[in-house]
Scaffold this motif. Structure first.
Motif, PDB file in Angstrom:
ATOM      1  N   GLU A  68      -7.093 -31.032 -38.162  1.00 28.87           N
ATOM      2  CA  GLU A  68      -5.803 -31.691 -37.930  1.00 28.87           C
ATOM      3  C   GLU A  68      -5.954 -33.099 -37.373  1.00 28.87           C
ATOM      4  N   PHE A  69      -7.103 -33.414 -36.781  1.00 26.80           N
ATOM      5  CA  PHE A  69      -7.332 -34.748 -36.251  1.00 26.80           C
ATOM      6  C   PHE A  69      -8.147 -35.556 -37.254  1.00 26.80           C
ATOM      7  N   PRO A  70      -7.670 -36.754 -37.630  1.00 25.41           N
ATOM      8  CA  PRO A  70      -8.285 -37.533 -38.716  1.00 25.41           C
ATOM      9  C   PRO A  70      -9.783 -37.757 -38.593  1.00 25.41           C
ATOM     10  N   LYS A  71     -10.257 -38.114 -37.389  1.00 27.86           N
ATOM     11  CA  LYS A  71     -11.680 -38.422 -37.243  1.00 27.86           C
ATOM     12  C   LYS A  71     -12.535 -37.176 -37.434  1.00 27.86           C
ATOM     13  N   SER A  72     -12.143 -36.085 -36.785  1.00 33.40           N
ATOM     14  CA  SER A  72     -12.926 -34.855 -36.921  1.00 33.40           C
ATOM     15  C   SER A  72     -12.799 -34.289 -38.331  1.00 33.40           C
ATOM     16  N   ARG A  73     -11.621 -34.445 -38.946  1.00 32.90           N
ATOM     17  CA  ARG A  73     -11.444 -33.990 -40.333  1.00 32.90           C
ATOM     18  C   ARG A  73     -12.395 -34.731 -41.266  1.00 32.90           C
ATOM     19  N   LYS A  74     -12.516 -36.035 -41.070  1.00 27.32           N
ATOM     20  CA  LYS A  74     -13.421 -36.838 -41.894  1.00 27.32           C
ATOM     21  C   LYS A  74     -14.863 -36.394 -41.694  1.00 27.32           C
ATOM     22  N   ASN A  75     -15.231 -36.074 -40.456  1.00 30.18           N
ATOM     23  CA  ASN A  75     -16.590 -35.608 -40.184  1.00 30.18           C
ATOM     24  C   ASN A  75     -16.873 -34.276 -40.883  1.00 30.18           C
TER      25      ASN A  75
END
Length: 257
Positions: free
Chosen positions: A101-108
């Motif tokens: 749900e959080f963009p940075k962690s989703r990208k990771n």
């Protein structure tokens, strides 16, 4: 690919080793054909119950999480053993909802999936049952692995989600109770009538039922994707699905023009 607990655990609570071995064979063969495969696997609690010789699923959350902790390591041990027979490297990814749900962690997470697939490694995904919670101000739980598999399919823009369960597809009623139940071969729209036909939860070893599978299918339809719901006993049915055989239920938006 999503496989449910009922396909991994026999009705008596013992581990279905032949089913797991056949799943490893099929997925490795597809990987050898050049297909990119991700496996979302339930079964941590079911395997943990067998390992701890518990016959009834615990009702308290801490007990469930403890059983899942035991079961997840044992399940991955079994998967690693079976996949290694066919020289297929696997990796474990345990996810919680806040990660996607959080963009940075989703990208990771997406980067990790894509790198593993580039390396020819088959990711095996499960919810991190030992820490996932569902509270108003801190929701980290997906709900079930049906939804998790649909979210992973969305994240990676998968061509197809194959969901294997212990029933032949989506029926107009429970085929185990109603001999007149009709199997839907294709579903293009999910409405309230279908949701009512879905009924309640699944087996005593798992959490999902037909309602959760419809919700997952709705997520796939919203993303303009496709999903097949079929009986995972035996897993070789995956070959039939990918050759276009009419097995299970296909969820796909109706094509216009």
């Amino acid at each position: 690919m999503k496989i449910g607990t009922s396909s991994l655990i026999h009705p008596n609570g013992k581990i279905n080793f032949s089913g797991i071995d056949q799943l490893a064979f099929v997925l490795t063969d597809l990987s050898n054909q050049g297909k990119e495969i991700i496996l979302v696997s339930s079964g941590a609690i079911g395997v943990g119950m067998d390992k701890l010789r518990i016959t009834e699923r615990p009702e308290q959350i801490p007990a469930q999480q403890a059983v899942a902790a035991v079961g997840q390591s044992e399940l991955m041990n079994i998967y690693n053993q079976r996949f290694s027979l066919y020289n297929q490297q696997t990796a474990q990814l345990l996810l919680t909802r806040d990660i996607v749900e959080f963009p940075k962690s989703r990208k990771n997470v997406i980067n990790t999936f894509e790198q593993l697939l580039k390396m020819g490694v088959l990711p095996i995904v499960n919810e991190n049952d030992t820490v996932a919670v569902d509270e108003m101000d801190h929701t980290t739980k997906f709900g079930d692995n049906d939804e998790l598999s649909a979210i992973v399919a969305q994240l990676l823009a998968a061509d197809l989600l194959i969901m294997l369960t212990d029933i032949d597809g989506f029926y107009s009623a429970n085929p185990n109770k109603n001999k007149n139940a009709v199997l839907y071969s294709t579903i293009t729209t999910i409405d309230q009538t279908l949701m009512k036909q879905a009924g309640g939860k699944g087996s005593r070893f798992g959490t999902g039922g037909m309602a959760s599978k419809l919700k997952a299918a709705q997520r796939i339809l919203d993303a303009k994707g496709a999903m097949v719901l079929a009986n995972g006993k035996p897993p070789r049915i995956i070959f039939d699905i990918l050759t276009g055989a009419e097995v299970g239920t296909l969820f796909k938006e109706e094509e216009h023009g």
